[in-house]
Design a protein around this motif. Structure first.
Motif, PDB file in Angstrom:
ATOM      1  N   LYS A 256       0.836  -1.208   0.000  1.00  0.00           N
ATOM      2  CA  LYS A 256       0.000   0.000   0.000  1.00  0.00           C
ATOM      3  C   LYS A 256       0.868   1.254   0.000  1.00  0.00           C
ATOM      4  O   LYS A 256       0.582   2.222  -0.713  1.00  0.00           O
ATOM      5  N   ALA A 257       1.932   1.231   0.803  1.00  0.00           N
ATOM      6  CA  ALA A 257       2.846   2.383   0.840  1.00  0.00           C
ATOM      7  C   ALA A 257       3.501   2.583  -0.524  1.00  0.00           C
ATOM      8  O   ALA A 257       3.654   3.717  -1.002  1.00  0.00           O
ATOM      9  N   ILE A 258       3.873   1.476  -1.146  1.00  0.00           N
ATOM     10  CA  ILE A 258       4.499   1.551  -2.476  1.00  0.00           C
ATOM     11  C   ILE A 258       3.501   2.085  -3.502  1.00  0.00           C
ATOM     12  O   ILE A 258       3.843   2.927  -4.347  1.00  0.00           O
ATOM     13  N   TYR A 259       2.262   1.621  -3.430  1.00  0.00           N
ATOM     14  CA  TYR A 259       1.219   2.098  -4.340  1.00  0.00           C
ATOM     15  C   TYR A 259       1.044   3.610  -4.210  1.00  0.00           C
ATOM     16  O   TYR A 259       0.935   4.331  -5.209  1.00  0.00           O
ATOM     17  N   LEU A 260       1.021   4.107  -2.968  1.00  0.00           N
ATOM     18  CA  LEU A 260       0.839   5.544  -2.746  1.00  0.00           C
ATOM     19  C   LEU A 260       2.008   6.345  -3.306  1.00  0.00           C
ATOM     20  O   LEU A 260       1.822   7.422  -3.889  1.00  0.00           O
ATOM     21  N   ALA A 261       3.225   5.816  -3.127  1.00  0.00           N
ATOM     22  CA  ALA A 261       4.402   6.504  -3.670  1.00  0.00           C
ATOM     23  C   ALA A 261       4.342   6.536  -5.196  1.00  0.00           C
ATOM     24  O   ALA A 261       4.674   7.554  -5.825  1.00  0.00           O
ATOM     25  N   GLU A 262       3.898   5.442  -5.787  1.00  0.00           N
ATOM     26  CA  GLU A 262       3.789   5.388  -7.252  1.00  0.00           C
ATOM     27  C   GLU A 262       2.699   6.333  -7.761  1.00  0.00           C
ATOM     28  O   GLU A 262       2.765   6.811  -8.897  1.00  0.00           O
TER      29      GLU A 262
ATOM     30  N   MET B 118      12.829   1.675  -0.841  1.00  0.00           N
ATOM     31  CA  MET B 118      14.165   2.120  -1.228  1.00  0.00           C
ATOM     32  C   MET B 118      14.370   1.953  -2.730  1.00  0.00           C
ATOM     33  O   MET B 118      14.875   2.854  -3.417  1.00  0.00           O
ATOM     34  N   GLN B 119      13.969   0.800  -3.250  1.00  0.00           N
ATOM     35  CA  GLN B 119      14.101   0.567  -4.689  1.00  0.00           C
ATOM     36  C   GLN B 119      13.216   1.524  -5.473  1.00  0.00           C
ATOM     37  O   GLN B 119      13.602   2.025  -6.533  1.00  0.00           O
ATOM     38  N   LEU B 120      12.043   1.791  -4.930  1.00  0.00           N
ATOM     39  CA  LEU B 120      11.117   2.702  -5.602  1.00  0.00           C
ATOM     40  C   LEU B 120      11.687   4.117  -5.636  1.00  0.00           C
ATOM     41  O   LEU B 120      11.547   4.833  -6.646  1.00  0.00           O
ATOM     42  N   GLN B 121      12.347   4.523  -4.559  1.00  0.00           N
ATOM     43  CA  GLN B 121      12.965   5.852  -4.532  1.00  0.00           C
ATOM     44  C   GLN B 121      14.044   5.970  -5.598  1.00  0.00           C
ATOM     45  O   GLN B 121      14.195   7.023  -6.231  1.00  0.00           O
TER      46      GLN B 121
ATOM     47  N   LEU C  45      -7.400   1.979  -1.752  1.00  0.00           N
ATOM     48  CA  LEU C  45      -6.146   1.250  -1.934  1.00  0.00           C
ATOM     49  C   LEU C  45      -6.416  -0.173  -2.404  1.00  0.00           C
ATOM     50  O   LEU C  45      -7.233  -0.892  -1.811  1.00  0.00           O
ATOM     51  N   PRO C  46      -5.742  -0.601  -3.450  1.00  0.00           N
ATOM     52  CA  PRO C  46      -5.971  -1.950  -3.975  1.00  0.00           C
ATOM     53  C   PRO C  46      -5.356  -3.014  -3.072  1.00  0.00           C
ATOM     54  O   PRO C  46      -4.419  -2.749  -2.319  1.00  0.00           O
ATOM     55  N   VAL C  47      -5.896  -4.207  -3.145  1.00  0.00           N
ATOM     56  CA  VAL C  47      -5.306  -5.351  -2.451  1.00  0.00           C
ATOM     57  C   VAL C  47      -4.427  -6.082  -3.446  1.00  0.00           C
ATOM     58  O   VAL C  47      -4.906  -6.633  -4.434  1.00  0.00           O
ATOM     59  N   ILE C  48      -3.134  -6.045  -3.200  1.00  0.00           N
ATOM     60  CA  ILE C  48      -2.176  -6.676  -4.095  1.00  0.00           C
ATOM     61  C   ILE C  48      -1.844  -8.063  -3.554  1.00  0.00           C
ATOM     62  O   ILE C  48      -1.563  -8.224  -2.366  1.00  0.00           O
TER      63      ILE C  48
END
Length: 373
Positions: free
Chosen positions: A75-81, A103-106, A313-316
């Protein structure tokens, strides 16, 4: 109260006392702790090496980073994206999600900001009104008061008439709430866990806030000795001694072996702050099913700060490496050294499971002190 926690004579007496009680019991005893700091002490000072063969101390789910589910990280990654500034503590920054970490997303250009706490995230949101900021709020009863206090202050600020009139309210800040409560998972482990525990070393930091009351019910219900311990070697040894002594006396009670830090009633002020902002809720922990009252959700007055009320927020679908045994480690069923990935390829520079990331994680602690194990 201990006058000198590093008194070698007292430490030796404690070890001898444990051996004497272990001989008297003459059976295998399993004691679980639920605190990463306790595991640090146990590993750093080789406490398992001095215990009798029939006494086993098992690490449990004592790391808030470790028990945060992969779905929450996703969910945190989705929001950052999606363009949010995701503010997070340093440990959460590196925990793998289903596909990648924050970290990878940053590194791919996402706006991920490491902060020391929620206060820094609120300040950043105030100074950058054009950014949508989400703070990943994790932790047990120890950190929940901080989140609650900041939301109380933020709510008062936003409800101030002058701030409303002058358009100074902070409307661009929300939290991804991942807070959890410790005693309910202890209850679950005693009720449904696959490891038959004889007693618990209760977490010192959590108990500073909660006091002893939350342990009374599970202690009585399951007849399991429980002792609150500090973080010096003598503290841990004394807690083991007291649990064994209770077993010898066929008792099951809650004892406080950390009176220099923990009071019977706990921190009343912190409890009131938590209860004003949060209420208990059922939530899943990593490696566990949904635990009754295992989490904290925002009360109605503060729900507006929950990102779930702003974003759908989607459920991944989780994609946990099947070779990783973090879930079994968190449940006390396995040790890090039982994992085929431990050390190589899973290490602090390349964490495959959540337990290798945080300084409070069992795998990370075992890796640091593995030469002493």
């Amino acid at each position: 109260m201990l006058q000198n926690v590093n008194d070698k004579t007292l430490i030796k007496k404690s070890i001898l006392g444990i051996k004497k009680l272990a001989d008297e019991l003459n059976k295998d005893v399993k004691i679980m702790h639920v605190c990463g700091s306790h595991e640090h002490t146990i590993c750093k000072y080789g406490i398992r090496d001095v215990l009798p063969n029939n006494i086993t101390v098992i690490p449990g789910p004592g790391c808030p980073v470790c028990v945060t589910t992969q779905k929450e990280i996703d969910k945190a990654i989705y929001l950052a994206e999606k363009g949010y500034t995701v503010a997070t503590l340093g440990d959460m920054y590196r925990v793998p999600g289903s596909e990648k970490s924050l970290m990878q997303l940053q590194s791919e250009g996402a706006d991920v900001k490491i902060v020391y706490g929620i206060g820094d995230a609120v300040k950043f949101a105030k100074e950058n009104p054009d950014k949508k900021v989400v703070f990943v709020a994790i932790g047990f009863e120890t950190t929940a008061p901080t989140t609650a206090s900041e939301l109380l202050s933020l709510n008062n600020y936003n409800n101030n008439e002058d701030n409303i009139k002058n358009n100074k309210t902070i409307d661009n800040f929300h939290i991804l709430n991942c807070h959890r409560q410790t005693p309910p998972v202890m209850d679950f482990l005693l009720r449904e866990g696959t490891v038959n525990m004889d007693g618990f070393i209760c977490p010192g930091h959590v108990s500073v806030i909660t006091g002893l009351k939350p342990y009374y019910a599970p202690c009585e219900k399951y007849k399991a000795p429980m002792v609150v311990a500090g973080f010096e070697p003598i503290d841990v040894l004394m807690s083991i001694f007291l649990i064994l002594k209770q077993m010898i006396n066929e008792e099951a009670k809650v004892e406080n072996a950390y009176k220099r830090g923990v009071r019977e009633e706990g921190n009343i002020v912190a409890q009131k702050i938590i209860n004003k902002v949060f209420e208990p809720c059922d939530v899943a922990w990593r490696g566990f099913p949904v635990i009754t009252d295992g989490g904290l959700k925002l009360r109605e007055e503060y729900e507006k700060y929950d990102i779930h009320n702003i974003e759908e927020l989607p459920v991944i679908e989780e994609k946990i490496n099947k070779a990783c045994i973090c879930s079994k480690i968190l449940r006390g069923e396995k040790l890090p050294t039982d994992c085929k990935l431990f050390g190589a390829p899973c290490n602090p520079m390349n964490p495959i499971g959540s337990c290798m990331v945080s300084d409070e994680g069992t795998c990370r602690i075992f890796y640091k002190y593995h030469n002493k194990l």
